[in-house]
Scaffold this motif. Structure first.
Motif, PDB file in Angstrom:
ATOM      1  N   ALA A  23       0.813  -1.211   0.000  1.00 18.52           N
ATOM      2  CA  ALA A  23       0.000   0.000   0.000  1.00 18.52           C
ATOM      3  C   ALA A  23       0.851   1.268   0.000  1.00 18.52           C
ATOM      4  CB  ALA A  23      -0.926   0.018   1.204  1.00 18.52           C
ATOM      5  N   THR A  83      -0.044   4.049   1.135  1.00 16.64           N
ATOM      6  CA  THR A  83      -0.258   4.747   2.400  1.00 16.64           C
ATOM      7  C   THR A  83      -0.702   3.722   3.424  1.00 16.64           C
ATOM      8  OG1 THR A  83      -1.608   6.317   3.604  1.00 16.64           O
ATOM      9  CG2 THR A  83      -2.560   5.388   1.629  1.00 16.64           C
ATOM     10  N   GLU A  84      -0.195   3.871   4.632  1.00 15.93           N
ATOM     11  CA  GLU A  84      -0.501   2.863   5.638  1.00 15.93           C
ATOM     12  C   GLU A  84      -1.682   3.249   6.488  1.00 15.93           C
ATOM     13  OE1 GLU A  84       2.892   0.332   7.432  1.00 15.93           O
ATOM     14  OE2 GLU A  84       3.628   2.381   7.293  1.00 15.93           O
ATOM     15  N   SER A  85      -2.256   4.371   6.170  1.00 18.68           N
ATOM     16  CA  SER A  85      -3.309   4.915   7.002  1.00 18.68           C
ATOM     17  C   SER A  85      -4.321   3.858   7.421  1.00 18.68           C
ATOM     18  CB  SER A  85      -4.041   6.021   6.251  1.00 18.68           C
ATOM     19  OG  SER A  85      -3.104   6.980   5.810  1.00 18.68           O
ATOM     20  N   ARG A 144      -2.920   1.688  10.096  1.00 19.30           N
ATOM     21  CA  ARG A 144      -2.327   2.301  11.279  1.00 19.30           C
ATOM     22  C   ARG A 144      -3.365   2.797  12.277  1.00 19.30           C
ATOM     23  NH1 ARG A 144       2.224   6.049   9.245  1.00 19.30           N
ATOM     24  NH2 ARG A 144       0.600   7.601   9.447  1.00 19.30           N
ATOM     25  N   TYR A 145      -4.393   3.395  11.735  1.00 22.70           N
ATOM     26  CA  TYR A 145      -5.429   3.908  12.622  1.00 22.70           C
ATOM     27  C   TYR A 145      -6.609   2.939  12.563  1.00 22.70           C
ATOM     28  CZ  TYR A 145      -2.865   8.262  11.840  1.00 22.70           C
ATOM     29  OH  TYR A 145      -1.889   9.222  11.743  1.00 22.70           O
ATOM     30  N   PRO A 191      -5.998  11.542   9.137  1.00 24.63           N
ATOM     31  CA  PRO A 191      -6.021  12.789   8.371  1.00 24.63           C
ATOM     32  C   PRO A 191      -6.400  12.570   6.907  1.00 24.63           C
ATOM     33  CG  PRO A 191      -4.098  12.758   9.789  1.00 24.63           C
ATOM     34  CD  PRO A 191      -4.836  11.479  10.032  1.00 24.63           C
TER      35      PRO A 191
END
Lengths: 133, 133
Positions: free
Chosen positions: A88, A90-92, A95-96, A102
């Motif tokens: 990926a 972005t790990e967003s 992570r959350y 954000p």
DNA sequence: ACTTTAGATGACTAATATGATCGACTAAGT
DNA sequence: ACTTAGTCGATCATATTAGTCATCTAAAGT
């Protein structure tokens, strides 16, 4: 947005082994020297590949490593994921969990990134060691 | 194979500014609070964006930041490159100059990685802040 | 002039990832 | 036994990442 040395080396080592599939076991030193990889570092990498059942090993004289499965059953995606984690961009997402991250407040951005990730995944998934040897 | 917080935040900030293009200058604090970005960290990011002429700033009361060019003239690729460097999935090409880098001895691997990089580039190049706002 | 508001800048720090290296140990042939 | 070659854990240096802090400068409002 790049591969680590680990997964590059892993792919090189697998390609090396694939090319020599007939020749039985190949030593770490042999791979290291021919591919220009630090020997001790390569050891670690091969161990990980072994635990993940991509290669087999034999100790002692005449020992070394060889592929544990046919080269066309090993995709680049698997190898890269094994060393570098998820593909990926972005790990967003991972992570959350409960709070909104954000970037999630910009769903259009997320969508573009997802499309890229999916494309990268597809290509790496369908490309095998046999394809690049 | 992922974006840093820096480029994520930069994109979010630009989107934020793009949405408020009519409202003149927007303060760092405003962006930080609404987008959930650490204020002092965002300052650094905006400064870099300013030096690269993506945003303008004004000090003092009524000051803040605003876009320095239309949102559809700012591609995601530019922003990401500004913060994360080249988009290449392997840095081999730029890292070594005279000696052949390990992975270069596997041209087929390199070719696959280049194709991926090119695709990623094209998508990010043609997607602008206006597209994702 | 003075105060407030807000950006500018450089130094600094903590945590994590990355790319290795070292040394001791174990198993397999000869 | 001896040599060869993989196994494993610890350790290490450097870089990157994400962020903080303190101080300074500029612009507006009063």
């Amino acid at each position: 947005m790049r591969l680590t040395a680990r997964s590059e080396y892993a792919i090189l080592a697998l390609v090396h082994l694939a090319r020599r599939e007939q020749q039985g076991y190949v030593t770490v030193r042999g791979i290291a020297e021919e591919q220009g990889i630090p020997e001790k570092f390569l050891e670690q990498i091969l161990l990980i590949l072994k635990r993940a059942h991509y290669v087999q090993s034999l100790k002692g004289q005449g020992g070394g490593y060889r592929l544990a499965k046919p080269a066309r059953r090993i995709s680049l995606a698997e190898v890269i994921r094994l060393f570098d984690g998820p593909l990926a961009p972005t790990e967003s997402v991972s992570r959350y969990f409960y709070e909104a991250t954000p970037i999630e407040r910009a769903p259009r951005v997320l969508k573009v990134l997802r499309q890229i990730r999916d494309h990268v995944s597809r290509v790496l998934e369908k490309t095998t060691i046999a394809d690049v040897m």
